[in-house]
Design a protein around this motif. Structure first.
Motif, PDB file in Angstrom:
ATOM      1  N   TYR A  70      36.699  35.125  29.549  1.00 55.29           N
ATOM      2  CA  TYR A  70      36.857  35.806  30.828  1.00 55.29           C
ATOM      3  C   TYR A  70      38.034  36.753  30.738  1.00 55.29           C
ATOM      4  N   HIS A  71      37.998  37.757  31.540  1.00 55.01           N
ATOM      5  CA  HIS A  71      39.031  38.784  31.535  1.00 55.01           C
ATOM      6  C   HIS A  71      39.976  38.560  32.705  1.00 55.01           C
ATOM      7  N   GLY A  72      41.256  38.497  32.381  1.00 52.31           N
ATOM      8  CA  GLY A  72      42.251  38.396  33.438  1.00 52.31           C
ATOM      9  C   GLY A  72      42.245  39.667  34.270  1.00 52.31           C
ATOM     10  N   MET A  73      42.731  39.548  35.470  1.00 47.62           N
ATOM     11  CA  MET A  73      42.806  40.730  36.312  1.00 47.62           C
ATOM     12  C   MET A  73      44.099  40.714  37.108  1.00 47.62           C
ATOM     13  N   MET A  74      44.580  41.893  37.382  1.00 48.14           N
ATOM     14  CA  MET A  74      45.800  42.025  38.158  1.00 48.14           C
ATOM     15  C   MET A  74      45.558  41.450  39.546  1.00 48.14           C
ATOM     16  N   GLY A  75      46.562  40.815  40.085  1.00 46.07           N
ATOM     17  CA  GLY A  75      46.445  40.244  41.422  1.00 46.07           C
ATOM     18  C   GLY A  75      45.807  38.867  41.453  1.00 46.07           C
ATOM     19  N   LEU A  77      45.942  34.968  39.571  1.00 44.17           N
ATOM     20  CA  LEU A  77      46.539  34.019  38.642  1.00 44.17           C
ATOM     21  C   LEU A  77      45.437  33.090  38.152  1.00 44.17           C
ATOM     22  N   ASP A  78      45.235  33.066  36.850  1.00 52.37           N
ATOM     23  CA  ASP A  78      44.256  32.159  36.266  1.00 52.37           C
ATOM     24  C   ASP A  78      44.975  30.894  35.827  1.00 52.37           C
ATOM     25  N   VAL A  79      44.539  29.764  36.332  1.00 51.04           N
ATOM     26  CA  VAL A  79      45.117  28.473  35.969  1.00 51.04           C
ATOM     27  C   VAL A  79      44.048  27.732  35.177  1.00 51.04           C
ATOM     28  N   THR A 131      48.972  26.751  30.513  1.00 53.14           N
ATOM     29  CA  THR A 131      48.066  26.791  31.654  1.00 53.14           C
ATOM     30  C   THR A 131      48.141  28.103  32.437  1.00 53.14           C
ATOM     31  N   ILE A 132      49.322  28.683  32.517  1.00 51.58           N
ATOM     32  CA  ILE A 132      49.460  29.903  33.339  1.00 51.58           C
ATOM     33  C   ILE A 132      49.950  31.121  32.572  1.00 51.58           C
ATOM     34  N   SER A 133      50.172  31.001  31.266  1.00 56.24           N
ATOM     35  CA  SER A 133      50.738  32.122  30.507  1.00 56.24           C
ATOM     36  C   SER A 133      49.885  33.370  30.612  1.00 56.24           C
ATOM     37  N   ASN A 134      50.561  34.448  30.786  1.00 59.62           N
ATOM     38  CA  ASN A 134      49.947  35.770  30.774  1.00 59.62           C
ATOM     39  C   ASN A 134      50.722  36.612  29.759  1.00 59.62           C
ATOM     40  N   CYS A 135      50.606  36.244  28.492  1.00 61.95           N
ATOM     41  CA  CYS A 135      51.340  36.957  27.452  1.00 61.95           C
ATOM     42  C   CYS A 135      50.861  38.402  27.390  1.00 61.95           C
ATOM     43  N   ALA A 136      51.807  39.282  27.185  1.00 65.63           N
ATOM     44  CA  ALA A 136      51.451  40.701  27.095  1.00 65.63           C
ATOM     45  C   ALA A 136      52.357  41.395  26.108  1.00 65.63           C
TER      46      ALA A 136
END
Length: 136
Positions: A70-75, A77-79, A131-136
């Motif tokens: 799945y693709h993360g999206m701005m706005g 939070l994927d847990v 669980t919540i990392s959004n590495c960039a």
């Protein structure tokens, strides 16, 4: 084979950068990326075609049948909540005197030794980060 490989999908040493590059390409060009549920064989073929080395779980309970991309999206939070058997396996490894830490953690600080006083605390912290990392 490490204890981790028995129950968890792992990217092998030397392939983390290539896997990260693949994910970055998919992020920058979403139409090039798979999305949704795919078979393990289809995902493994992608990794093989990219020359990414990995291990898949050997225990039947942990065998991968499907991959969900799945693709993360701005706005948003994927847990991601790990499956209960994964948590329990980590706890069992701690009880047995070990806990898998990816080798690249130590590549950042060559010669450093892991100084862990409370492995259960480390497990909880790693799970929280994962669980919540959004590495960039």
């Amino acid at each position: 084979m490490s204890a981790m490989e028995d129950y968890a999908f792992t990217i092998q040493d030397g392939s983390a950068e290539a896997f990260g590059a693949l994910i970055m390409r998919w992020s920058k060009n979403p139409t090039s990326a798979p999305a949704g549920i795919m078979t393990w064989a289809a995902f493994a073929k992608i990794l093989d075609d990219e020359g990414i080395s990995y291990t898949a779980p050997t225990e039947s309970e942990f065998a991968i049948q499907h991959v969900y991309v799945y693709h993360g999206m701005m706005g948003r939070l994927d847990v991601r909540i790990p499956a209960k058997p994964m948590i329990e396996r980590g706890e069992a490894l701690i009880e047995a005197g070990g806990y898998p830490i990816p080798s690249y953690y130590f590549d950042v600080f060559p010669g450093a030794e892991a100084k862990v006083e409370d492995w259960r605390k480390l497990q909880r912290e790693r799970i929280a980060d994962y669980t919540i990392s959004n590495c960039a």
